[in-house]
Design a protein around this motif. Structure first.
Motif, PDB file in Angstrom:
ATOM      1  N   PHE A  94       5.098  -0.474   8.160  1.00  0.00           N
ATOM      2  CA  PHE A  94       5.318   0.753   7.411  1.00  0.00           C
ATOM      3  C   PHE A  94       6.801   1.049   7.238  1.00  0.00           C
ATOM      4  O   PHE A  94       7.637   0.703   8.087  1.00  0.00           O
ATOM      5  CB  PHE A  94       4.694   1.941   8.149  1.00  0.00           C
ATOM      6  N   GLY A  95       7.111   1.718   6.134  1.00  0.00           N
ATOM      7  CA  GLY A  95       8.415   2.330   5.989  1.00  0.00           C
ATOM      8  C   GLY A  95       8.496   3.592   6.821  1.00  0.00           C
ATOM      9  O   GLY A  95       7.515   4.006   7.453  1.00  0.00           O
ATOM     10  N   GLU A  96       9.674   4.225   6.817  1.00  0.00           N
ATOM     11  CA  GLU A  96       9.878   5.431   7.627  1.00  0.00           C
ATOM     12  C   GLU A  96       9.208   6.655   7.034  1.00  0.00           C
ATOM     13  O   GLU A  96       9.070   7.666   7.707  1.00  0.00           O
ATOM     14  CB  GLU A  96      11.376   5.707   7.759  1.00  0.00           C
ATOM     15  N   LEU A 117      -0.090  -4.197   9.063  1.00  0.00           N
ATOM     16  CA  LEU A 117       0.797  -3.501   8.148  1.00  0.00           C
ATOM     17  C   LEU A 117       2.111  -3.154   8.820  1.00  0.00           C
ATOM     18  O   LEU A 117       2.135  -2.743   9.978  1.00  0.00           O
ATOM     19  CB  LEU A 117       0.144  -2.214   7.641  1.00  0.00           C
ATOM     20  N   GLY A 177       0.212  16.687  10.739  1.00  0.00           N
ATOM     21  CA  GLY A 177      -0.812  16.654  11.776  1.00  0.00           C
ATOM     22  C   GLY A 177      -2.077  15.917  11.413  1.00  0.00           C
ATOM     23  O   GLY A 177      -3.041  15.933  12.172  1.00  0.00           O
ATOM     24  N   LYS A 178      -2.072  15.289  10.255  1.00  0.00           N
ATOM     25  CA  LYS A 178      -3.284  14.605   9.778  1.00  0.00           C
ATOM     26  C   LYS A 178      -3.099  13.096   9.770  1.00  0.00           C
ATOM     27  O   LYS A 178      -2.020  12.576  10.050  1.00  0.00           O
ATOM     28  CB  LYS A 178      -3.622  15.084   8.354  1.00  0.00           C
ATOM     29  N   SER A 179      -4.177  12.409   9.410  1.00  0.00           N
ATOM     30  CA  SER A 179      -4.120  10.958   9.348  1.00  0.00           C
ATOM     31  C   SER A 179      -3.596  10.483   7.991  1.00  0.00           C
ATOM     32  O   SER A 179      -3.107  11.270   7.184  1.00  0.00           O
ATOM     33  CB  SER A 179      -5.522  10.394   9.605  1.00  0.00           C
ATOM     34  N   LEU A 180      -3.694   9.205   7.753  1.00  0.00           N
ATOM     35  CA  LEU A 180      -3.168   8.595   6.537  1.00  0.00           C
ATOM     36  C   LEU A 180      -4.278   8.459   5.501  1.00  0.00           C
ATOM     37  O   LEU A 180      -5.340   7.913   5.777  1.00  0.00           O
ATOM     38  CB  LEU A 180      -2.600   7.216   6.858  1.00  0.00           C
ATOM     39  N   GLN A 220       0.351  11.354   3.984  1.00  0.00           N
ATOM     40  CA  GLN A 220       0.027  11.987   5.256  1.00  0.00           C
ATOM     41  C   GLN A 220       0.433  13.453   5.215  1.00  0.00           C
ATOM     42  O   GLN A 220       1.601  13.780   4.989  1.00  0.00           O
ATOM     43  CB  GLN A 220       0.725  11.287   6.431  1.00  0.00           C
ATOM     44  N   VAL A 244      -3.355   0.439  -3.779  1.00  0.00           N
ATOM     45  CA  VAL A 244      -3.209  -0.935  -3.314  1.00  0.00           C
ATOM     46  C   VAL A 244      -2.631  -1.738  -4.469  1.00  0.00           C
ATOM     47  O   VAL A 244      -3.191  -1.721  -5.572  1.00  0.00           O
ATOM     48  CB  VAL A 244      -4.572  -1.557  -2.914  1.00  0.00           C
ATOM     49  N   TYR A 266       0.831  -1.189   0.000  1.00  0.00           N
ATOM     50  CA  TYR A 266       0.000   0.000   0.000  1.00  0.00           C
ATOM     51  C   TYR A 266       0.875   1.252   0.000  1.00  0.00           C
ATOM     52  O   TYR A 266       1.968   1.254   0.566  1.00  0.00           O
ATOM     53  CB  TYR A 266      -0.882   0.049   1.253  1.00  0.00           C
ATOM     54  N   PHE A 298       4.097   7.200   2.666  1.00  0.00           N
ATOM     55  CA  PHE A 298       4.496   5.945   3.302  1.00  0.00           C
ATOM     56  C   PHE A 298       4.128   4.772   2.414  1.00  0.00           C
ATOM     57  O   PHE A 298       3.030   4.739   1.840  1.00  0.00           O
ATOM     58  CB  PHE A 298       3.762   5.749   4.634  1.00  0.00           C
ATOM     59  N   SER A 342      -5.298   6.739   1.982  1.00  0.00           N
ATOM     60  CA  SER A 342      -4.925   5.634   1.115  1.00  0.00           C
ATOM     61  C   SER A 342      -4.798   6.112  -0.336  1.00  0.00           C
ATOM     62  O   SER A 342      -5.697   6.756  -0.869  1.00  0.00           O
ATOM     63  CB  SER A 342      -5.984   4.536   1.201  1.00  0.00           C
ATOM     64  N   TYR A 365       0.436   5.300   1.163  1.00  0.00           N
ATOM     65  CA  TYR A 365      -0.392   6.255   1.889  1.00  0.00           C
ATOM     66  C   TYR A 365       0.252   7.629   1.824  1.00  0.00           C
ATOM     67  O   TYR A 365       1.482   7.756   1.743  1.00  0.00           O
ATOM     68  CB  TYR A 365      -0.546   5.865   3.358  1.00  0.00           C
TER      69      TYR A 365
END
Lengths: 112, 115
Positions: A102-104, A100, A40-43, A37, A48, A33, A88, A45, A35
């Motif tokens: 995640f990468g950095e 999941l 200050g916010k969410s992820l 960001q 896929v 996946y 990400f 999508s 993503y």
């Protein structure tokens, strides 16, 4: 243990230029996946990727997957300022359900 | 269609206290996962709940516990808070099923600050 590595971690580019973000992972996977960001916010999508050779495109972003090389790329075409964000990649192991790793993250800044 | 909702959005706690974070999954989803995201890092998997049971757990101490309710909503509890627990806590919901249906959708997160 599954490891996911992204590079570069920081990317500063000019509007109109092209660039690629790389995501390497260490074990077999049936799902990858991407993503986005914002600070200050969410992820959010983006893509896929489910099979070897999968390619998905949305606007100026295109993602691909090579399961043999355990590599995914996120290609940015003719960057615009609105693409500035952290990207990400995340990998799900075949036996992990929806867990999941995640990468950095790659912090992308697009300058006018 | 409401997406994944989390509450509260921000929280400040003192070291040693306990905290409960809440998550309502996306409509139709049956699996809830919790992630911790420290500043400048990628999210780290805490645990996952399905059918009201913890199915998988990441490398987090027992101070982190959770629960899933019959309506699929979930809580994350953290006891004996440490300064290092300060982070963005993300809830993700997904659906057990075919690979392409297992995409995780994330809530807006709860920003926890421990002082």
């Amino acid at each position: 243990e599954l490891k996911v590595e992204q590079n570069p971690l920081f990317l500063s580019m000019q509007e109109g230029k092209n660039y690629t973000i790389y995501c390497n992972y260490s074990t077999t996977s049936d799902r990858l996946y991407w993503y986005r960001q914002d600070p200050g916010k969410s992820l959010e999508s983006l893509f896929v990727l489910l099979s070897n050779g999968a390619v998905k495109q949305e606007g100026r972003l295109m993602a691909s997957l090579d399961t043999k090389a355990r590599l995914s790329t996120l290609h940015i075409t003719a960057a615009v300022h609105d693409l500035s964000a952290t990207y990400f990649c995340a990998v799900a192991e075949e036996t992990s359900g929806s867990r999941l790793t995640f990468g950095e993250g790659t912090q992308l800044t697009v300058n006018p | 269609d409401a997406g994944v909702t989390q509450s509260p959005t921000h929280l400040i706690k003192t070291r040693g206290q306990q905290v409960t974070l809440r998550c309502s999954p996306k409509s139709g989803h049956d699996t809830v996962s919790w992630y911790q995201q420290a500043l400048g890092q990628g999210p780290q998997f805490i645990f996952q709940y399905y059918e009201e049971e913890e199915r998988q757990r990441g490398n987090f101490p027992d101070r982190f516990s959770g629960h899933q309710f019959p309506n699929y909503s979930s809580e994350l509890n953290v006891n004996a808070l440490l300064l290092g627990d300060s982070a963005l806590y993300l809830c993700a919901s997904s659906l057990v099923g075919l690979a392409d249906s297992r995409r995780a959708f994330f809530g807006q997160g709860t920003r926890l600050t421990v002082v």
